[in-house]
Motif scaffolding. Sequence first.
Motif, PDB file in Angstrom:
ATOM      1  N   LEU A   1       0.666  -1.505  -0.314  1.00  0.00           N
ATOM      2  CA  LEU A   1      -0.048   0.215   0.031  1.00  0.00           C
ATOM      3  C   LEU A   1       0.827   1.028  -0.252  1.00  0.00           C
ATOM      4  O   LEU A   1       0.858   2.252  -0.692  1.00  0.00           O
ATOM      5  CB  LEU A   1      -0.998   0.470   1.369  1.00  0.00           C
ATOM      6  CG  LEU A   1      -2.218  -1.505   0.640  1.00  0.00           C
ATOM      7  CD1 LEU A   1      -3.127  -1.098   3.040  1.00  0.00           C
ATOM      8  CD2 LEU A   1      -3.077  -0.199  -0.090  1.00  0.00           C
ATOM      9  N   LYS A   2       2.035   0.830   0.829  1.00  0.00           N
ATOM     10  CA  LYS A   2       2.580   2.432   0.862  1.00  0.00           C
ATOM     11  C   LYS A   2       3.602   2.748  -0.721  1.00  0.00           C
ATOM     12  O   LYS A   2       3.363   3.914  -1.388  1.00  0.00           O
ATOM     13  CB  LYS A   2       4.013   1.941   1.902  1.00  0.00           C
ATOM     14  CG  LYS A   2       4.832   3.412   2.133  1.00  0.00           C
ATOM     15  CD  LYS A   2       5.636   2.793   3.481  1.00  0.00           C
ATOM     16  CE  LYS A   2       7.010   3.929   3.757  1.00  0.00           C
ATOM     17  NZ  LYS A   2       8.074   3.840   4.262  1.00  0.00           N
TER      18      LYS A   2
ATOM     19  N   ALA B   1       2.661   2.195  -3.237  1.00  0.00           N
ATOM     20  CA  ALA B   1       1.655   2.847  -4.369  1.00  0.00           C
ATOM     21  C   ALA B   1       0.929   3.796  -4.264  1.00  0.00           C
ATOM     22  O   ALA B   1       0.417   4.587  -5.227  1.00  0.00           O
ATOM     23  CB  ALA B   1       0.041   1.429  -4.590  1.00  0.00           C
ATOM     24  N   ALA B   2       0.672   4.098  -3.152  1.00  0.00           N
ATOM     25  CA  ALA B   2       0.374   5.486  -2.629  1.00  0.00           C
ATOM     26  C   ALA B   2       1.299   6.994  -2.559  1.00  0.00           C
ATOM     27  O   ALA B   2       1.180   7.451  -3.389  1.00  0.00           O
ATOM     28  CB  ALA B   2       0.376   5.823  -1.048  1.00  0.00           C
TER      29      ALA B   2
ATOM     30  N   ARG C   1       1.784   7.095  -6.718  1.00  0.00           N
ATOM     31  CA  ARG C   1       0.650   7.505  -7.035  1.00  0.00           C
ATOM     32  C   ARG C   1       1.263   9.485  -6.773  1.00  0.00           C
ATOM     33  O   ARG C   1       0.981  10.343  -7.168  1.00  0.00           O
ATOM     34  CB  ARG C   1      -0.342   8.068  -6.183  1.00  0.00           C
ATOM     35  CG  ARG C   1      -1.905   8.724  -6.776  1.00  0.00           C
ATOM     36  CD  ARG C   1      -1.864   8.771  -8.017  1.00  0.00           C
ATOM     37  NE  ARG C   1      -3.280   9.103  -8.486  1.00  0.00           N
ATOM     38  CZ  ARG C   1      -3.822   9.289  -9.463  1.00  0.00           C
ATOM     39  NH1 ARG C   1      -2.800   9.311 -10.392  1.00  0.00           N
ATOM     40  NH2 ARG C   1      -4.351   9.955  -9.491  1.00  0.00           N
TER      41      ARG C   1
ATOM     42  N   GLN D   1      -5.514   9.076   3.077  1.00  0.00           N
ATOM     43  CA  GLN D   1      -5.099   8.237   3.122  1.00  0.00           C
ATOM     44  C   GLN D   1      -6.274   6.891   2.505  1.00  0.00           C
ATOM     45  O   GLN D   1      -6.285   6.219   2.370  1.00  0.00           O
ATOM     46  CB  GLN D   1      -4.293   7.662   4.587  1.00  0.00           C
ATOM     47  CG  GLN D   1      -2.894   8.240   4.498  1.00  0.00           C
ATOM     48  CD  GLN D   1      -2.094   8.186   5.750  1.00  0.00           C
ATOM     49  OE1 GLN D   1      -3.126   7.645   7.153  1.00  0.00           O
ATOM     50  NE2 GLN D   1      -1.308   8.795   6.250  1.00  0.00           N
TER      51      GLN D   1
ATOM     52  N   ASN E   1      -5.620   7.855  -3.903  1.00  0.00           N
ATOM     53  CA  ASN E   1      -4.269   8.494  -4.048  1.00  0.00           C
ATOM     54  C   ASN E   1      -3.625   7.374  -3.747  1.00  0.00           C
ATOM     55  O   ASN E   1      -2.385   7.153  -3.437  1.00  0.00           O
ATOM     56  CB  ASN E   1      -4.287   9.267  -2.316  1.00  0.00           C
ATOM     57  CG  ASN E   1      -4.842  10.387  -2.687  1.00  0.00           C
ATOM     58  OD1 ASN E   1      -4.759  11.071  -3.508  1.00  0.00           O
ATOM     59  ND2 ASN E   1      -6.313  10.905  -1.894  1.00  0.00           N
ATOM     60  N   TYR E   2      -3.634   6.304  -4.771  1.00  0.00           N
ATOM     61  CA  TYR E   2      -3.070   4.950  -4.889  1.00  0.00           C
ATOM     62  C   TYR E   2      -2.804   4.623  -6.155  1.00  0.00           C
ATOM     63  O   TYR E   2      -4.513   5.105  -6.915  1.00  0.00           O
ATOM     64  CB  TYR E   2      -3.385   3.741  -4.175  1.00  0.00           C
ATOM     65  CG  TYR E   2      -3.884   3.841  -2.349  1.00  0.00           C
ATOM     66  CD1 TYR E   2      -2.841   3.613  -1.445  1.00  0.00           C
ATOM     67  CD2 TYR E   2      -4.809   4.988  -1.678  1.00  0.00           C
ATOM     68  CE1 TYR E   2      -2.387   3.646  -0.742  1.00  0.00           C
ATOM     69  CE2 TYR E   2      -4.248   5.028  -0.564  1.00  0.00           C
ATOM     70  CZ  TYR E   2      -3.516   4.598  -0.131  1.00  0.00           C
ATOM     71  OH  TYR E   2      -3.685   5.127   1.546  1.00  0.00           O
ATOM     72  N   ASP E   3      -1.833   4.421  -6.978  1.00  0.00           N
ATOM     73  CA  ASP E   3      -1.907   4.017  -7.953  1.00  0.00           C
ATOM     74  C   ASP E   3      -2.423   2.810  -8.453  1.00  0.00           C
ATOM     75  O   ASP E   3      -2.373   1.421  -7.819  1.00  0.00           O
ATOM     76  CB  ASP E   3       0.094   3.900  -8.284  1.00  0.00           C
ATOM     77  CG  ASP E   3       0.243   2.886  -9.763  1.00  0.00           C
ATOM     78  OD1 ASP E   3       0.454   4.648 -10.007  1.00  0.00           O
ATOM     79  OD2 ASP E   3       0.426   2.806 -10.392  1.00  0.00           O
TER      80      ASP E   3
ATOM     81  N   LEU F   1      -2.000  -1.771  -7.657  1.00  0.00           N
ATOM     82  CA  LEU F   1      -3.117  -1.718  -6.589  1.00  0.00           C
ATOM     83  C   LEU F   1      -3.736  -3.497  -7.337  1.00  0.00           C
ATOM     84  O   LEU F   1      -3.319  -4.364  -7.281  1.00  0.00           O
ATOM     85  CB  LEU F   1      -4.203  -1.673  -7.341  1.00  0.00           C
ATOM     86  CG  LEU F   1      -3.564   0.167  -6.160  1.00  0.00           C
ATOM     87  CD1 LEU F   1      -5.312   0.415  -5.059  1.00  0.00           C
ATOM     88  CD2 LEU F   1      -3.952  -0.605  -4.126  1.00  0.00           C
TER      89      LEU F   1
ATOM     90  N   PHE G   1      -8.328  -2.137  -2.397  1.00  0.00           N
ATOM     91  CA  PHE G   1      -8.097  -1.597  -2.220  1.00  0.00           C
ATOM     92  C   PHE G   1      -9.083  -1.334  -0.726  1.00  0.00           C
ATOM     93  O   PHE G   1      -8.467  -1.199   0.320  1.00  0.00           O
ATOM     94  CB  PHE G   1      -8.867  -0.175  -2.329  1.00  0.00           C
ATOM     95  CG  PHE G   1      -8.568   1.149  -2.059  1.00  0.00           C
ATOM     96  CD1 PHE G   1      -6.947   1.473  -1.004  1.00  0.00           C
ATOM     97  CD2 PHE G   1      -8.632   2.681  -1.168  1.00  0.00           C
ATOM     98  CE1 PHE G   1      -6.483   2.826   0.021  1.00  0.00           C
ATOM     99  CE2 PHE G   1      -8.959   3.041  -0.361  1.00  0.00           C
ATOM    100  CZ  PHE G   1      -7.760   3.532  -0.041  1.00  0.00           C
TER     101      PHE G   1
END
Length: 131
Positions: free
Chosen positions: A30-31, A33-34, A37, A72, A77-79, A83, A117
């Motif tokens: 997750l980090k 992917a964030a 982005r 968050q 806000n995530y690629d 994901l 997600f």
Amino acid sequence: MALVSNITKSVSIPNEDATAVIRKLSHTQLKAAAKARQSEGVGFMREMGAEMMKALRDADTETVKKIEDGQQANINNYDRDMLLKSGIASWSYDAQLPGATDDLDEPTAKFLAEQIFEFSRPETKAEAKNV
């Protein structure tokens, strides 16, 4: 301690006779992917110039904290590609993973990314309502 590497669930893909098994993503996935982005966002901020940077520096810290917390909890806000590539364990399509995720149509890519997600961050719905 909760290890997520073997936590999966099956989802039916809307309007298709297809299914996918999605996996719960780890905090490092997750980090990543964030961060991917955010890198796109930094490029945009540079294009906006000094005026935007000044406005952000002048913002009060409480407002900035609320914005960060809300971000968050927001899938935008995530690629999405990260994901999908990290979160689809298998599917009923003939195409091989992970490369075939690039060939998904927009509605299917969006649906699967949202499912991954929400499965990985179930608290996001509650957080988003409180922002």
